[in-house]
Design a protein around this motif. Structure first.
Motif, short mmCIF file in Angstrom:
data_model
loop_
_atom_site.label_atom_id
_atom_site.label_comp_id
_atom_site.label_asym_id
_atom_site.label_seq_id
_atom_site.Cartn_x
_atom_site.Cartn_y
_atom_site.Cartn_z
N TYR A 139 -9.31 18.32 -27.13
CA TYR A 139 -8.85 19.58 -25.81
C TYR A 139 -7.59 19.58 -26.59
CZ TYR A 139 -11.25 15.16 -24.07
OH TYR A 139 -12.13 14.17 -23.73
N PRO A 140 -7.68 21.11 -26.90
CA PRO A 140 -6.98 22.00 -27.34
C PRO A 140 -5.40 21.59 -27.13
CG PRO A 140 -9.30 22.59 -27.58
CD PRO A 140 -9.08 21.72 -26.72
N MET A 141 -5.38 21.51 -25.33
CA MET A 141 -4.37 21.80 -24.24
C MET A 141 -3.42 20.65 -24.82
SD MET A 141 -4.45 24.99 -23.35
CE MET A 141 -3.22 24.32 -21.45
N ARG A 142 -3.88 19.64 -24.96
CA ARG A 142 -3.56 17.97 -25.49
C ARG A 142 -2.71 18.43 -26.89
NH1 ARG A 142 -2.67 15.87 -20.92
NH2 ARG A 142 -1.47 14.45 -21.95
N VAL A 143 -3.40 19.34 -28.05
CA VAL A 143 -2.81 18.96 -29.32
C VAL A 143 -1.14 18.99 -28.91
CG1 VAL A 143 -2.83 20.36 -30.72
CG2 VAL A 143 -4.55 19.66 -30.16
N LYS A 144 -0.49 20.07 -28.50
CA LYS A 144 0.37 20.61 -28.28
C LYS A 144 1.15 19.74 -27.78
CE LYS A 144 -0.28 25.06 -27.11
NZ LYS A 144 0.42 26.09 -28.15
N CYS A 145 1.03 18.84 -26.19
CA CYS A 145 1.69 16.99 -25.81
C CYS A 145 1.53 16.20 -27.40
CB CYS A 145 0.38 16.94 -24.72
SG CYS A 145 0.29 17.49 -23.29
N ALA A 146 0.65 15.72 -27.92
CA ALA A 146 0.93 15.07 -29.33
C ALA A 146 1.57 15.55 -30.42
CB ALA A 146 -0.61 14.69 -30.18
N THR A 147 1.76 16.95 -30.89
CA THR A 147 2.64 17.90 -31.91
C THR A 147 3.95 17.99 -31.76
OG1 THR A 147 1.72 19.60 -31.57
CG2 THR A 147 0.58 17.91 -32.22
N LEU A 148 4.73 18.27 -30.04
CA LEU A 148 5.40 18.22 -29.69
C LEU A 148 6.31 17.56 -30.37
CD1 LEU A 148 7.32 19.25 -27.71
CD2 LEU A 148 6.94 17.73 -25.89
N PRO A 149 6.32 16.24 -30.56
CA PRO A 149 7.89 15.06 -31.11
C PRO A 149 7.78 15.35 -32.73
CG PRO A 149 6.07 13.56 -31.22
CD PRO A 149 5.39 14.60 -30.16
N TRP A 150 6.51 15.62 -33.51
CA TRP A 150 6.93 16.17 -34.92
C TRP A 150 7.22 17.64 -35.15
CZ3 TRP A 150 5.39 12.34 -37.81
CH2 TRP A 150 4.86 11.83 -37.50
N GLY B 261 5.00 20.74 -18.79
CA GLY B 261 6.32 20.43 -18.24
C GLY B 261 7.43 18.96 -19.30
N ASP B 262 6.33 18.88 -20.55
CA ASP B 262 6.94 17.81 -21.16
C ASP B 262 8.50 17.93 -21.94
OD1 ASP B 262 4.80 16.27 -21.27
OD2 ASP B 262 3.98 17.27 -23.22
N GLN B 263 9.08 17.25 -21.99
CA GLN B 263 10.42 17.44 -22.18
C GLN B 263 11.21 16.10 -22.74
OE1 GLN B 263 12.51 18.67 -19.19
NE2 GLN B 263 12.94 21.04 -20.19
N LEU B 264 11.34 16.44 -24.17
CA LEU B 264 11.88 14.80 -25.11
C LEU B 264 13.38 15.52 -25.73
CD1 LEU B 264 11.21 14.60 -28.58
CD2 LEU B 264 9.29 14.84 -27.29
N HIS B 265 13.86 14.62 -25.66
CA HIS B 265 15.31 14.72 -26.58
C HIS B 265 15.04 13.41 -28.12
CE1 HIS B 265 19.46 16.22 -27.54
NE2 HIS B 265 19.56 14.51 -28.13
N LEU B 266 15.66 13.90 -28.81
CA LEU B 266 15.04 13.18 -30.29
C LEU B 266 16.29 13.10 -31.05
CD1 LEU B 266 13.09 11.62 -31.83
CD2 LEU B 266 12.80 13.88 -32.73
N GLU B 267 16.72 12.18 -31.67
CA GLU B 267 18.16 11.85 -32.53
C GLU B 267 17.60 11.26 -33.21
OE1 GLU B 267 21.47 11.86 -28.93
OE2 GLU B 267 20.65 10.51 -29.21
N SER C 247 2.74 9.66 -28.04
CA SER C 247 2.84 10.35 -29.81
C SER C 247 4.65 10.12 -30.02
CB SER C 247 2.76 11.79 -29.66
OG SER C 247 2.59 12.27 -30.91
N THR C 248 5.41 10.05 -29.10
CA THR C 248 6.72 10.35 -29.29
C THR C 248 6.98 8.80 -29.76
OG1 THR C 248 7.23 11.98 -28.22
CG2 THR C 248 9.20 10.94 -29.15
N SER C 249 6.81 7.55 -29.48
CA SER C 249 7.00 6.21 -29.41
C SER C 249 6.57 6.12 -30.60
CB SER C 249 6.53 5.37 -28.09
OG SER C 249 6.68 3.92 -28.79
N ILE C 250 5.17 6.37 -30.73
CA ILE C 250 4.33 6.24 -32.50
C ILE C 250 5.11 6.46 -33.37
CG2 ILE C 250 2.51 5.51 -33.54
CD1 ILE C 250 0.68 5.72 -30.88
N MET C 251 5.57 8.14 -32.91
CA MET C 251 5.80 8.59 -34.90
C MET C 251 7.11 8.13 -35.26
SD MET C 251 7.91 12.42 -34.48
CE MET C 251 8.96 11.56 -34.35
#
Length: 142
Positions: free
Chosen positions: A121-132, A40-46, A71-75
């Motif tokens: 934790y392979p399912m968490r990789v998607k969470c960490a890479t979503l902002p990228w 359910g992670d959702q983000l809008h990047l500008e 991850s988004t904040s650090i990115m």
């Protein structure tokens, strides 16, 4: 000496509770939406890129788990002032670290290296890479 895992958890929790660059960027030259349907992670990047290809400002809005928000904040912190080419190279390094246990985090990753633990934790990789991936989509849709 403090346990590195505890320090990493502290950084992730801090960035989740107090995300950096959590704002809209006006005006912006690039934007994209990212969504991870598994959690359910959702983000809008500008972002605003100057005529030299340097990221002048970058911000995000949205909601998600602690890993995706941190991850988004650090990115965003890591990318402000960087060129598009540098941002893409950083993504390659980051992606390798969070997906391949044989790769040690490079010091050039800075705080991004705290997310290396998600590779266990392979399912968490998607969470960490979503902002990228959202950044890549934003850059592809100038």
């Amino acid at each position: 000496m403090a346990d590195p895992r505890a320090l990493y958890q502290a950084v992730i929790l801090d960035h989740n509770k107090h995300p950096r660059n959590f704002h809209a960027v006006q005006p912006h030259s690039h934007s994209a939406d990212g969504h991870n349907p598994l959690c359910g992670d959702q983000l809008h990047l500008e972002l605003r890129v100057d005529s030299d290809g340097r990221i002048e400002d970058i911000g995000f809005t949205g909601d998600g788990c602690a890993i995706s928000m941190a991850s988004t904040s650090i990115m965003t912190e890591a990318l402000k002032g960087q060129t598009i080419e540098s941002a893409r190279a950083l993504f390659e390094s980051f992606h390798a670290v969070v997906t391949d246990e044989s790769i040690e985090p490079d010091p050039s990753l800075g705080k991004l290296s705290v997310l290396a633990g998600v590779r266990a934790y392979p399912m968490r990789v998607k969470c960490a890479t979503l902002p990228w991936h959202t950044l890549e989509a934003a850059l592809a849709h100038e």
